[in-house]
Design a protein around this motif. Structure first.
Motif, mmCIF file in Angstrom:
data_model
loop_
_atom_site.group_PDB
_atom_site.id
_atom_site.type_symbol
_atom_site.label_atom_id
_atom_site.label_comp_id
_atom_site.label_asym_id
_atom_site.label_seq_id
_atom_site.Cartn_x
_atom_site.Cartn_y
_atom_site.Cartn_z
ATOM 1 N N ARG A 1 -17.110 20.158 13.006
ATOM 2 C CA ARG A 1 -18.218 21.039 13.399
ATOM 3 C C ARG A 1 -18.103 21.394 14.871
ATOM 4 N N SER A 2 -18.362 22.662 15.175
ATOM 5 C CA SER A 2 -18.280 23.129 16.552
ATOM 6 C C SER A 2 -19.638 23.034 17.221
ATOM 7 N N TRP A 3 -19.653 22.521 18.466
ATOM 8 C CA TRP A 3 -20.892 22.304 19.205
ATOM 9 C C TRP A 3 -20.810 22.930 20.586
ATOM 10 N N GLU A 4 -21.971 23.357 21.089
ATOM 11 C CA GLU A 4 -22.091 23.620 22.516
ATOM 12 C C GLU A 4 -22.039 22.259 23.209
ATOM 13 N N LEU A 5 -21.521 22.243 24.416
ATOM 14 C CA LEU A 5 -21.413 20.978 25.137
ATOM 15 C C LEU A 5 -22.761 20.266 25.239
ATOM 16 N N ALA A 6 -23.774 20.959 25.763
ATOM 17 C CA ALA A 6 -25.073 20.328 25.959
ATOM 18 C C ALA A 6 -25.703 19.948 24.626
ATOM 19 N N SER A 7 -25.467 20.746 23.601
ATOM 20 C CA SER A 7 -26.022 20.434 22.284
ATOM 21 C C SER A 7 -25.402 19.164 21.721
#
Length: 374
Positions: A182-188
């Motif tokens: 799964r791809s995430w935003e860093l802060a997320s």
């Protein structure tokens, strides 16, 4: 009182704010670095020579973030673990006064908290390297694209830079991919990790306190709007021991102090249930001690006129809102900033309409801030 991941949500939110502020600061530094001298004919050469300045600025942010976050997480874990233990003591007080008194006398152990803090630090350490790498890669790419567009007579340098910044802002500071793909935003991703580990600390504190007074079974609550991962475990009894899979055991009846026995159906182990998704981030379920003959199964909550898919639509609207807020943060001029603001308001209006159509849902403005993953 039962324990649930929501017991530590406020602690996780305080830590997540550090990442949110850092992401905003990094986006601003990237925008400022690109905007400086953008109308100069030597812009591309100047930008490539000054990449070291941007690297240093981003590394200063990430170093401070790592130090602040690790310290804040350690404090949050200790608090969450303590809350879990206190919940177990309160719960035993309602079920078994003798065990409550014994639980109060047992001092909490720090090893569990230290282990969780070390695990968090290890899991998030690669993120800080990715921040700098991602920002510098985007910076070089934008300079290259803007220069090519100008030479080919297409978009202006400002337009090309804005388009590339918008693409970057849409996906967040980095496209971090976890072990599940799964791809995430860093802060997320960081916020998810914080909420996950603090929730785990609260649950660990709770089950440690129960185990210390020889309560070996727990029961899962019934929660409305449950997700498919949790649904099989609702209202089920789980063992704190290693035995997995459904099985039935005969245990002393706690109501008559063991003079008789009762049959208890155990759905599996807590370790087994958590391994397949129970108590994931955003899980609404709670966990309580189970005393044979005393504890009753939780009442079934009727499902409201809102589905799990409706909650996921709410999450999607929140993601769109955050994306456009990031685009406002990297706007190179007032026109781009105004356009981003229009879309922010559009998605906020969509959120209000969605909430109005589904009264069981609640709006949390924090979920619409840059960096939120909830």
């Amino acid at each position: 009182m039962p324990v649930s991941p929501t017991m530590a949500e406020d602690l996780a939110a305080a830590v997540a704010k550090l990442y949110e502020d850092a992401e905003v600061a990094i986006l601003d530094k990237l925008r400022a670095a690109l905007l400086q001298g953008i109308d100069s004919p030597l812009w591309a050469e100047i930008k490539l020579r000054s990449i070291g300045d941007l690297r240093q600025a981003v590394e200063e942010v990430t170093t401070a973030l790592q130090q602040d976050a690790n310290g804040a997480v350690a404090r949050a874990l200790a608090e969450a673990y303590g809350r879990g233990r206190q919940a177990a003591v309160a719960e035993l007080g309602a079920l078994d006064i003798g065990r409550e008194l014994q639980a109060r006398r047992v001092l909490p152990g720090a090893p569990a908290v230290d282990r969780l803090a070390a695990s968090y630090a290890q899991d998030t350490r690669p993120l800080y390297v990715r921040i700098t790498r991602a920002v510098l890669d985007v910076y070089r790419s934008i300079v290259s694209r803007a220069s090519a567009s100008t030479l080919l007579g297409g978009l202006t340098r400002r337009q090309s830079s804005q388009r590339a910044l918008d693409e970057f802002a849409a996906r967040g500071v980095t496209g971090f991919v976890d072990s599940a793909g799964r791809s995430w935003e860093l802060a997320s991703y960081a916020e998810m990790a914080v909420r996950s580990v603090t929730a785990r600390a609260a649950i660990e504190g709770h089950i440690d306190a129960l185990a210390e007074v020889r309560v070996g079974l727990v029961i899962v609550s019934d929660a409305p709007l449950e997700c498919p991962l949790c649904r099989p475990w609702e209202g089920e009894v789980l063992t704190l021991g290693p035995q997995s899979g459904p099985h039935t055991v005969r245990l002393p009846n706690e109501r008559d102090h063991g003079r008789t026995t009762v049959a208890v159906h155990v759905a599996g182990s807590l370790i087994e249930a958590r391994a397949v998704g129970l108590f994931h981030p955003n899980c609404r379920h709670s966990l309580g001690g189970y005393l044979p003959g005393v504890t009753t199964r939780p009442p079934h909550h009727p499902t409201p006129d809102t589905s799990y898919e409706d909650t996921q639509r709410q999450r999607a609207i929140e993601r769109h809102t955050r994306q456009w807020k990031r685009r406002a943060a990297v706007a190179l001029d007032e026109q781009a900033r105004h356009r981003a603001g229009v879309f922010v308001r559009k998605w906020q209006a969509a959120q209000r309409a969605h909430i109005a159509a589904h009264p069981a849902l609640r709006r949390d403005p924090a979920r619409e801030q840059i960096g939120s993953a909830r």
